[in-house]
Design a protein around this motif. Structure first.
Motif, mmCIF file in Angstrom:
data_model
loop_
_atom_site.group_PDB
_atom_site.id
_atom_site.type_symbol
_atom_site.label_atom_id
_atom_site.label_comp_id
_atom_site.label_asym_id
_atom_site.label_seq_id
_atom_site.Cartn_x
_atom_site.Cartn_y
_atom_site.Cartn_z
ATOM 1 N N SER A 248 -55.338 -30.855 9.657
ATOM 2 C CA SER A 248 -54.846 -29.566 9.158
ATOM 3 C C SER A 248 -53.374 -29.650 8.749
ATOM 4 O O SER A 248 -52.708 -28.636 8.574
ATOM 5 C CB SER A 248 -55.018 -28.485 10.246
ATOM 6 O OG SER A 248 -56.374 -28.316 10.578
ATOM 7 N N THR A 249 -52.888 -30.861 8.581
ATOM 8 C CA THR A 249 -51.490 -31.061 8.187
ATOM 9 C C THR A 249 -51.222 -30.374 6.847
ATOM 10 O O THR A 249 -52.009 -30.535 5.909
ATOM 11 C CB THR A 249 -51.182 -32.565 8.053
ATOM 12 O OG1 THR A 249 -51.500 -33.213 9.284
ATOM 13 C CG2 THR A 249 -49.715 -32.792 7.717
ATOM 14 N N PRO A 250 -50.143 -29.599 6.739
ATOM 15 C CA PRO A 250 -49.839 -28.947 5.465
ATOM 16 C C PRO A 250 -49.716 -29.950 4.329
ATOM 17 O O PRO A 250 -49.254 -31.081 4.524
ATOM 18 C CB PRO A 250 -48.489 -28.265 5.742
ATOM 19 C CG PRO A 250 -48.467 -28.039 7.211
ATOM 20 C CD PRO A 250 -49.185 -29.218 7.808
ATOM 21 N N VAL A 251 -50.151 -29.537 3.145
ATOM 22 C CA VAL A 251 -50.143 -30.424 1.983
ATOM 23 C C VAL A 251 -48.747 -30.969 1.728
ATOM 24 O O VAL A 251 -48.574 -32.159 1.415
ATOM 25 C CB VAL A 251 -50.684 -29.685 0.741
ATOM 26 C CG1 VAL A 251 -50.469 -30.527 -0.523
ATOM 27 C CG2 VAL A 251 -52.164 -29.363 0.923
ATOM 28 N N LYS A 252 -47.734 -30.137 1.868
ATOM 29 C CA LYS A 252 -46.366 -30.596 1.596
ATOM 30 C C LYS A 252 -45.945 -31.698 2.568
ATOM 31 O O LYS A 252 -45.197 -32.619 2.201
ATOM 32 C CB LYS A 252 -45.388 -29.430 1.663
ATOM 33 C CG LYS A 252 -45.248 -28.759 3.017
ATOM 34 C CD LYS A 252 -44.264 -27.611 2.958
ATOM 35 C CE LYS A 252 -44.109 -26.910 4.308
ATOM 36 N NZ LYS A 252 -43.629 -27.824 5.359
ATOM 37 N N ASP A 253 -46.449 -31.648 3.805
ATOM 38 C CA ASP A 253 -46.115 -32.687 4.785
ATOM 39 C C ASP A 253 -46.861 -33.982 4.496
ATOM 40 O O ASP A 253 -46.323 -35.078 4.702
ATOM 41 C CB ASP A 253 -46.424 -32.199 6.192
ATOM 42 C CG ASP A 253 -45.506 -31.063 6.629
ATOM 43 O OD1 ASP A 253 -44.429 -30.920 6.019
ATOM 44 O OD2 ASP A 253 -45.872 -30.318 7.557
ATOM 45 N N ARG A 279 -56.348 -28.541 -1.990
ATOM 46 C CA ARG A 279 -56.980 -27.452 -1.254
ATOM 47 C C ARG A 279 -58.498 -27.482 -1.414
ATOM 48 O O ARG A 279 -59.243 -27.274 -0.449
ATOM 49 C CB ARG A 279 -56.430 -26.109 -1.740
ATOM 50 C CG ARG A 279 -57.003 -24.909 -1.003
ATOM 51 C CD ARG A 279 -56.288 -23.637 -1.398
ATOM 52 N NE ARG A 279 -54.882 -23.676 -1.010
ATOM 53 C CZ ARG A 279 -54.039 -22.688 -1.222
ATOM 54 N NH1 ARG A 279 -54.441 -21.572 -1.823
ATOM 55 N NH2 ARG A 279 -52.782 -22.785 -0.824
ATOM 56 N N ARG A 282 -60.036 -30.307 0.699
ATOM 57 C CA ARG A 282 -60.041 -29.927 2.122
ATOM 58 C C ARG A 282 -61.152 -28.917 2.412
ATOM 59 O O ARG A 282 -61.862 -29.029 3.423
ATOM 60 C CB ARG A 282 -58.663 -29.366 2.491
ATOM 61 C CG ARG A 282 -58.544 -28.867 3.902
ATOM 62 C CD ARG A 282 -57.085 -28.671 4.271
ATOM 63 N NE ARG A 282 -56.471 -29.922 4.699
ATOM 64 C CZ ARG A 282 -55.173 -30.066 4.977
ATOM 65 N NH1 ARG A 282 -54.349 -29.038 4.832
ATOM 66 N NH2 ARG A 282 -54.709 -31.221 5.390
#
Length: 298
Positions: A248-253, A279, A282
């Protein structure tokens, strides 16, 4: 000695550690072909037993022919990729770090030449599949013991039946890397596995290896069927998809962790190579996981 008052050993159904695991190769390819066909490594040792079909795979520093009754061993951390195409049939044994077993240090490709050898390896995989499926008391210990036996069997078969390209020619010890091309590709792949999260361009790899970018790409294309740039893209894409679809790591990370200048650039990279946004990938992966969970529960 009288054992009548000895305490029985408790056999746990649920293991306290991750045991070795067996999966169907064809099923893995049907669910997510990219996982096997993009250049990648794994934190576990992997033993792939092919029972039907044929194709080609990137193993060690060469692209090799593979077919029925081939046994591919991939130590943890070594890069591997199957060529895309009709999925071969077989099994994958994954052995997490820390498990006992005298596993080889280098990748290998062997062929079980006679019916006895084929029967032995098939029987071991069948026994592991039963233990894993039934999960009776002590099943994790049984999986560990069977994987150790598999390691012994692999060493025995490798002594006489190592293959370079499916032709029957012996596979040289990967530790020797006896040609300049082998040494160059080996060094490049080692650097790639360590440095791909930094997002370095192909020219920087060539500079590290003291060769021109053109020469590096030419050698990779001739030996592996992929240019150096294509290999960098594949390794990065595999890592990106894995993080998008299993965390679930944010896309930006994720983008920052793979050396992309911005989340927008990362999204364009994913869209270009998969036809989907991060998105969307995922979302599809979560829906597939939920369908699999419901199927297993029904």
């Amino acid at each position: 000695m009288n054992y009548s008052n000895s305490c029985p050993v408790a056999m746990q159904t649920q293991p306290e550690y991750d045991p070795p695991h067996v999966t169907s190769l064809a099923q893995s390819l049907r669910i997510a072909q990219w996982r096997m066909c993009l250049l990648h490594s794994a934190p576990q040792h992997r033993l792939i037993w092919l029972t039907q079909g044929q194709g080609r795979a990137l193993i060690d520093t060469r692209r090799r022919g593979i077919g029925a009754h081939n046994l591919i061993f991939l130590p943890a951390g070594h890069l591997f990729a199957l060529d895309a195409g009709p999925p071969p049939m077989g099994h994958i044994l994954s052995v997490p770090p820390g498990h006992a077993g005298n596993w080889p240090v280098w990748p290998s490709l062997a062929r079980a030449l006679d019916v006895r050898e084929q029967g032995e390896i098939t029987a071991l995989f069948d026994a592991m599949s039963r233990e894993q499926s039934m999960q009776r008391s002590g099943w994790a210990d049984a999986m560990g013991a069977l994987s150790q036996l598999m390691a012994v069997w692999l060493i025995r078969v490798n002594e006489g039946h190592l293959l370079a390209d499916g032709s029957g020619a012996p596979l040289k010890d990967a530790a020797t890397h006896d040609t300049a091309a082998d040494r160059l590709i080996g060094a490049f792949l080692s650097d790639l596995e360590r440095l791909y999260p930094q997002g370095a361009p192909m020219a920087s790899y060539a500079e590290r290896l003291d060769v021109t970018a053109t020469h590096l790409s030419r050698v990779c294309k001739a030996r592996l069927g992929r240019s150096a740039s294509e290999l960098i893209v594949e390794r990065t894409l595999h890592a990106a998809r894995d993080r998008l679809e299993t965390t679930s790591t944010p896309v930006k990370d994720i983008a920052a962790g793979l050396g992309f200048r911005s989340a927008a650039y990362f999204s364009r990279f994913i869209q270009s190579h998969t036809g989907n946004s991060p998105r969307a990938l995922r979302k599809r992966a979560r829906e597939a996981t939920e369908r699999a969970r419901q199927t297993a529960a029904s």
